[in-house]
Design an enzyme around this catalytic site. Structure first.
Site, PDB file in Angstrom:
ATOM      1  N   SER A 171      91.336  -8.281  26.152  1.00 56.20           N
ATOM      2  CA  SER A 171      91.108  -8.065  27.588  1.00 56.20           C
ATOM      3  C   SER A 171      90.617  -6.639  27.845  1.00 56.20           C
ATOM      4  O   SER A 171      89.579  -6.251  27.328  1.00 56.20           O
ATOM      5  CB  SER A 171      92.389  -8.382  28.368  1.00 56.20           C
ATOM      6  OG  SER A 171      92.136  -8.469  29.750  1.00 56.20           O
ATOM      7  N   ASP A 215      88.081 -18.987  31.923  1.00 58.40           N
ATOM      8  CA  ASP A 215      88.929 -17.796  32.037  1.00 58.40           C
ATOM      9  C   ASP A 215      88.872 -17.268  33.477  1.00 58.40           C
ATOM     10  O   ASP A 215      87.813 -16.848  33.935  1.00 58.40           O
ATOM     11  CB  ASP A 215      88.439 -16.723  31.055  1.00 58.40           C
ATOM     12  CG  ASP A 215      89.333 -15.492  31.012  1.00 58.40           C
ATOM     13  OD1 ASP A 215      90.149 -15.300  31.931  1.00 58.40           O
ATOM     14  OD2 ASP A 215      89.202 -14.710  30.050  1.00 58.40           O
ATOM     15  N   HIS A 226      92.779 -17.296  29.740  1.00 58.91           N
ATOM     16  CA  HIS A 226      92.749 -15.875  29.407  1.00 58.91           C
ATOM     17  C   HIS A 226      93.824 -15.562  28.374  1.00 58.91           C
ATOM     18  O   HIS A 226      95.020 -15.699  28.628  1.00 58.91           O
ATOM     19  CB  HIS A 226      92.993 -15.044  30.670  1.00 58.91           C
ATOM     20  CG  HIS A 226      92.762 -13.569  30.482  1.00 58.91           C
ATOM     21  ND1 HIS A 226      91.512 -13.023  30.291  1.00 58.91           N
ATOM     22  CD2 HIS A 226      93.633 -12.529  30.443  1.00 58.91           C
ATOM     23  CE1 HIS A 226      91.605 -11.716  30.163  1.00 58.91           C
ATOM     24  NE2 HIS A 226      92.888 -11.389  30.239  1.00 58.91           N
TER      25      HIS A 226
END
Length: 405
Positions: free
Chosen positions: A205, A331, A360
């Site tokens: 991320s 996502d 995610h």
């Protein structure tokens, strides 16, 4: 004593025509149909030679991804993963290193002294892991990555962003996706300790954004042999827009914002020297937090300017090491219309692996997805491919061999 054919059919019809039977059969058929549609091989966007290398040494890239059948959509995958994913144990050795401005960075090491393939510490390959926005070395995805790497004989070190792992914040400086100075210091430190051990960076991320920005700026001087990212938000502005959709705000944005506010509140005494803490603590979204805190801390004129600098999509052409990036089309943090497909298509050293589902940092599989999933298997296979076939991957990515004097 014996039933006639008409009686048998009448009994059968009475059974199958009952409402609950019809409901169960219909639901089962619908679930089977929908799950079948969701099961498909990921799309691999890269050059022919890099694709051939991955298909040979990282076969998971061509496997059909079958998401957990009762986890519909990226939002549910993301939520379920956060609540039920297991946390493998990791015996960390913590190290605090000082920064030029007087701050400190917390590194959590798993030295893997019992490594059979690499008994010598000096040459044992090292994986540098960069967690997400409010994450640290205790996140489940970090612990699973460490298990994948250590079982293959490698060393791991987790780069905890300033103030994110419980250590004291010594200066009024935290972290952001665009500022790579702390990561540069960490890489120099790790390479200084183990100059003959290859180093691979793995970012998740926001950690992936930071890694890609670093690789783009350092080019051939990154000190890394390869990079791996998972669930990277490619365009910070578009990611913010997606996260502010009502349902995404309710499920994810507000939670992340609370985590950011907790970090600021915990270090209030040192941070109130440079920002209005009470104003920052009233932020209701990540964007508001970045407007009131992050962009000001790092000298940006606006949050828009910060997001433009933090977005890694346009930095990819400047990278000079093999990079594999995993993203899911559903996502909620990283919308698929922001994926840099056209950019990657023209780069020999970058591969973009896209699954239709996975959410995610989730990619859950199986009926009870607490353990190893697609994401972890990809991590393990790619890390092994990089460390065990260094010449092959450089050749596949069109990277020239370094000349030795």
């Amino acid at each position: 004593m014996f039933l006639s054919h008409s009686e048998i059919w009448r009994t059968y019809w009475e059974c199958v025509s009952r409402p609950y039977t019809v409901f169960i059969c219909s639901l089962t058929a619908a679930l089977y149909y929908l799950w079948g549609r969701k099961c498909q091989a990921p799309a691999l966007v890269t050059s022919k030679t890099f694709s051939a290398f991955l298909l040979k040494h990282c076969p998971v890239v061509s496997e059909t991804f079958s998401p957990t059948p009762w986890c519909w959509g990226g939002r549910l995958q993301t939520l379920v993963c956060a609540f039920i994913k297991s946390k493998p144990p990791a015996a960390y050795r913590n190290e605090l290193i000082r920064t030029v401005d007087g701050g400190q960075i917390s590194l959590d090491w798993v030295d893997n002294q019992a490594s059979v393939p690499y008994p010598k510490s000096s040459t044992r390959p090292t994986v540098l892991i960069l967690p997400g926005l409010t994450g640290n070395s205790q996140q489940s995805y970090v612990l699973h990555a460490i298990r994948q790497a250590t079982r293959r004989g490698y060393r791991c070190v987790v780069f905890n962003n300033r103030g994110a792992a419980g250590e004291e914040l010594l200066t009024p400086v935290t972290y952001c996706a665009a500022n790579t100075s702390d990561l540069e210091l960490v890489v120099q430190h790790v390479k200084g300790l183990h100059p003959h051990a290859p180093l691979l960076g793995a970012g998740v991320s926001l950690g992936g954004m930071l890694l890609l920005n670093y690789l783009g700026r350092k080019r051939t001087e990154s000190g890394m042999v390869a990079g791996l990212t998972i669930s990277v938000p490619w365009d910070a502005q578009k990611s913010s827009d997606s996260m502010e959709e009502p349902l995404n705000w309710l499920l994810f944005n507000s939670y992340l914002t609370r985590g950011l506010r907790r970090v600021v509140a915990r270090h209030r005494k040192v941070l109130e020297k440079v920002v209005d803490i009470d104003y920052v603590l009233k932020a209701r979204t990540v964007r508001e937090f970045d407007e009131r805190f992050t962009s000001l801390q790092f000298g940006y004129n606006s949050c828009t300017e910060y997001y433009r600098d933090a977005s890694p999509d346009k930095k990819l052409p400047n990278t000079a090491v093999p990079i594999l990036c995993l993203n899911a089309a559903d996502d909620p943090f990283s919308p698929k219309y922001a994926f840099p497909v056209s950019i990657v298509q023209g780069l020999p050293n970058v591969a973009l692996l896209l699954t239709a589902h996975g959410g995610h940092i989730a990619f859950l599989q199986g009926l009870f997805p607490r353990g190893e999933s697609y994401m972890e298997r990809l991590f393990g296979q790619f890390v092994q491919a990089v460390f065990e076939h260094p010449r092959d991957i450089r050749k596949a990515c069109g990277i020239k061999e370094e000349k030795t004097s």
